[in-house]
Design a protein around this motif. Structure first.
Motif, PDB file in Angstrom:
ATOM      1  N   SER A 206       0.880  -1.169   0.000  1.00  0.00           N
ATOM      2  CA  SER A 206       0.000   0.000   0.000  1.00  0.00           C
ATOM      3  C   SER A 206       0.913   1.213   0.000  1.00  0.00           C
ATOM      4  O   SER A 206       1.619   1.468   0.966  1.00  0.00           O
ATOM      5  CB  SER A 206      -0.911  -0.034   1.225  1.00  0.00           C
ATOM      6  N   TRP A 207       0.938   1.901  -1.118  1.00  0.00           N
ATOM      7  CA  TRP A 207       1.944   2.929  -1.366  1.00  0.00           C
ATOM      8  C   TRP A 207       1.262   4.285  -1.515  1.00  0.00           C
ATOM      9  O   TRP A 207       0.038   4.367  -1.705  1.00  0.00           O
ATOM     10  CB  TRP A 207       2.715   2.590  -2.651  1.00  0.00           C
ATOM     11  N   ILE A 208       2.048   5.358  -1.466  1.00  0.00           N
ATOM     12  CA  ILE A 208       1.534   6.698  -1.782  1.00  0.00           C
ATOM     13  C   ILE A 208       2.684   7.523  -2.361  1.00  0.00           C
ATOM     14  O   ILE A 208       3.824   7.406  -1.889  1.00  0.00           O
ATOM     15  CB  ILE A 208       0.909   7.383  -0.529  1.00  0.00           C
ATOM     16  N   ALA A 234      -2.526   5.252  -1.777  1.00  0.00           N
ATOM     17  CA  ALA A 234      -3.200   5.400  -3.074  1.00  0.00           C
ATOM     18  C   ALA A 234      -4.339   4.385  -3.166  1.00  0.00           C
ATOM     19  O   ALA A 234      -4.280   3.326  -2.541  1.00  0.00           O
ATOM     20  CB  ALA A 234      -2.200   5.177  -4.199  1.00  0.00           C
ATOM     21  N   PRO A 235      -5.374   4.711  -3.959  1.00  0.00           N
ATOM     22  CA  PRO A 235      -6.541   3.816  -4.014  1.00  0.00           C
ATOM     23  C   PRO A 235      -6.302   2.513  -4.768  1.00  0.00           C
ATOM     24  O   PRO A 235      -7.176   1.660  -4.784  1.00  0.00           O
ATOM     25  CB  PRO A 235      -7.594   4.671  -4.733  1.00  0.00           C
ATOM     26  N   MET A 282      -7.155   0.480   1.879  1.00  0.00           N
ATOM     27  CA  MET A 282      -7.900   1.386   0.995  1.00  0.00           C
ATOM     28  C   MET A 282      -8.139   2.725   1.697  1.00  0.00           C
ATOM     29  O   MET A 282      -8.479   2.750   2.883  1.00  0.00           O
ATOM     30  CB  MET A 282      -9.252   0.775   0.619  1.00  0.00           C
ATOM     31  N   PRO A 283      -8.008   3.831   0.952  1.00  0.00           N
ATOM     32  CA  PRO A 283      -8.197   5.164   1.557  1.00  0.00           C
ATOM     33  C   PRO A 283      -9.668   5.560   1.570  1.00  0.00           C
ATOM     34  O   PRO A 283     -10.066   6.587   0.986  1.00  0.00           O
ATOM     35  CB  PRO A 283      -7.374   6.064   0.625  1.00  0.00           C
ATOM     36  N   THR A 284     -10.485   4.781   2.240  1.00  0.00           N
ATOM     37  CA  THR A 284     -11.938   4.955   2.156  1.00  0.00           C
ATOM     38  C   THR A 284     -12.389   6.322   2.691  1.00  0.00           C
ATOM     39  O   THR A 284     -13.061   7.084   1.996  1.00  0.00           O
ATOM     40  CB  THR A 284     -12.635   3.813   2.937  1.00  0.00           C
ATOM     41  N   PHE A 293      -6.658  11.796  -5.483  1.00  0.00           N
ATOM     42  CA  PHE A 293      -5.249  11.427  -5.638  1.00  0.00           C
ATOM     43  C   PHE A 293      -4.740  11.844  -7.013  1.00  0.00           C
ATOM     44  O   PHE A 293      -5.381  11.583  -8.028  1.00  0.00           O
ATOM     45  CB  PHE A 293      -5.071   9.914  -5.454  1.00  0.00           C
ATOM     46  N   LYS A 294      -3.583  12.478  -7.014  1.00  0.00           N
ATOM     47  CA  LYS A 294      -2.939  12.839  -8.281  1.00  0.00           C
ATOM     48  C   LYS A 294      -2.328  11.580  -8.902  1.00  0.00           C
ATOM     49  O   LYS A 294      -2.319  11.400 -10.098  1.00  0.00           O
ATOM     50  CB  LYS A 294      -1.837  13.853  -7.964  1.00  0.00           C
ATOM     51  N   TYR A 295      -1.815  10.705  -8.038  1.00  0.00           N
ATOM     52  CA  TYR A 295      -1.200   9.457  -8.512  1.00  0.00           C
ATOM     53  C   TYR A 295      -1.951   8.284  -7.884  1.00  0.00           C
ATOM     54  O   TYR A 295      -1.695   7.919  -6.737  1.00  0.00           O
ATOM     55  CB  TYR A 295       0.279   9.394  -8.129  1.00  0.00           C
ATOM     56  N   ALA A 296      -2.904   7.732  -8.668  1.00  0.00           N
ATOM     57  CA  ALA A 296      -3.667   6.585  -8.173  1.00  0.00           C
ATOM     58  C   ALA A 296      -3.027   5.305  -8.686  1.00  0.00           C
ATOM     59  O   ALA A 296      -3.223   4.231  -8.115  1.00  0.00           O
ATOM     60  CB  ALA A 296      -5.109   6.683  -8.654  1.00  0.00           C
ATOM     61  N   ASP A 297      -2.262   5.425  -9.748  1.00  0.00           N
ATOM     62  CA  ASP A 297      -1.761   4.280 -10.484  1.00  0.00           C
ATOM     63  C   ASP A 297      -0.244   4.162 -10.271  1.00  0.00           C
ATOM     64  O   ASP A 297       0.477   5.150 -10.417  1.00  0.00           O
ATOM     65  CB  ASP A 297      -2.068   4.557 -11.967  1.00  0.00           C
ATOM     66  N   ILE A 298       0.213   2.964  -9.962  1.00  0.00           N
ATOM     67  CA  ILE A 298       1.641   2.791  -9.633  1.00  0.00           C
ATOM     68  C   ILE A 298       2.547   3.160 -10.822  1.00  0.00           C
ATOM     69  O   ILE A 298       3.607   3.772 -10.644  1.00  0.00           O
ATOM     70  CB  ILE A 298       1.937   1.336  -9.150  1.00  0.00           C
TER      71      ILE A 298
END
Ligand SMILES: NC(=O)c1ccc[n+]([C@@H]2O[C@H](COP(=O)([O-])OP(=O)(O)OC[C@H]3O[C@@H](n4cnc5c(N)ncnc54)[C@H](OP(=O)(O)O)[C@@H]3O)[C@@H](O)[C@H]2O)c1
Length: 310
Positions: A206-208, A234-235, A282-284, A293-298
């Motif tokens: 689970s990254w951000i 990130a979601p 998950m960032p519920t 999120f600006k970056y949702a995708d790895i």
């Protein structure tokens, strides 16, 4: 909302670290007044050279907090290193100790000069580890050492509520930033072992992206609707194997050869659990609060950080 162009005074612990240094840069660039609460003013001044910063050593934190609009608490002994018994104690006591010190400073401030908000770091380690479960903010805590650290750390921060302070806890995932962090520690091992997954590859990461974390902290400071716990992840968490195939593109190497666990354990000892074991978080509440999120995708995050070329 305190955000609309108003210039605020924000005190930050851990300001010299991977996350704090970027937060300070952004707050200073937006015209806010930043107070750096540090263990060592000399080295903090050398690291953070933006004009207008004020520095407060350990004996001066109370003065650093008084009259500030908000406090961000990011201090803590690094964890992605070899865990000795002494280091394990330091991992917990540094976090609980720094948080207690900052909360005591907040409580000691006269009511009319008391900060309105405390944004305090915690970590996704709160939930324990699992390859199958999915965690959101209201999931129970785990049973392992890091879960215990996070519970004590959060409890120390929540103490500020008794002084009428809005407290926001950010349960942070693995922070992706160009200059390293946990991923930076992984990369050399990854290169030696031809770019395969670390450990089984099935563990969740689970990254951000650091920019999202800094933006989320800023929103939590300025928007009074934020209160309580928010997952700073990130979601779209990924399994380690997905992260490694994205990284494998950068290195032009296959990502099918797993890096043996013993290699990481040799390098990091128990601290390797940060990347060998994970959890799907998950960032519920974070998304329900309206954070985009600006970056949702790895892939996007790694490309932005120039950790992969395509
Ligand atoms: N990076 C991640 O992937 C990640 C993931 C989950 C949670 N977090 C949490 O988010 C916070 C910020 O992370 P980060 O990566 O920016 O941390 P970092 O780069 O390791 O920096 C943390 C800061 O804490 C202070 N510090 C270091 N050792 C300390 C000790 N023994 N006692 C008191 N203070 C100490 C230092 O500031 P001074 O020298 O100026 O005092 C240091 O710059 C940390 O609490 C971390 O646990 C980070």
């Amino acid at each position: 909302m305190a955000g609309n162009g108003e210039k605020l005074t924000i005190a930050v612990t851990g300001a010299t670290g991977l996350v704090g240094s970027r937060l300070v840069a952004k707050l200073a660039a937006a015209g806010h007044k930043v107070r750096v609460l540090t263990r060592n003013t000399g080295s903090a001044r050398a690291k953070l050279t933006y004009p207008g910063l004020e520095f407060f050593g350990p004996a001066e934190w109370a003065r650093g907090v008084e009259g500030a609009y908000g406090v961000v608490n990011l201090a803590g002994e690094p964890i992605a290193t070899r865990w000795t018994d002494d280091l394990k104690k330091a991992i917990k006591s540094s976090r609980v100790g720094a948080t207690t010190a900052v909360v005591n400073a907040i409580k000691a401030a006269p009511a009319d000069k008391r900060p309105k908000v405390l944004v305090s770091a915690s970590a996704v380690g709160y939930y324990g580890i699992s390859q199958t479960a999915t965690y959101s903010e209201d999931s129970p805590s785990g049973n392992d050492y890091l879960a215990e650290v996070c519970r004590a750390w959060e409890a120390a921060a929540l103490e500020a509520q008794s002084a009428g302070v809005r407290v926001v806890i950010a349960r942070i995932g693995i922070v992706l930033a160009p200059e390293g962090g946990a991923l930076g520690k992984m990369l050399p091992v990854f290169q030696i072992f031809a770019g395969g997954p670390l450990g089984s590859g099935k563990q969740w990461m689970s990254w951000i992206h650091r920019d999202d974390l800094v933006d989320l902290i800023t929103q939590a400071l300025t928007n009074p609707a934020y209160a309580g716990v928010y997952n700073a992840t990130a979601p779209k968490p990924v399994r380690m194997s997905e992260l490694c195939s994205a990284l494998g593109n950068m290195l032009g190497r296959p990502s099918w050869l797993p890096v043996p666990e013993f290699a990481l354990m040799t390098l990091l000892g128990e601290g390797a659990s940060v990347v060998l074991d994970g959890q799907r978080v998950m960032p519920t509440r974070t998304q329900a609060a309206g954070y985009r999120f600006k970056y949702a995708d790895i892939g996007d995050a790694l490309r932005n950080l120039r950790l992969v070329s395509r």
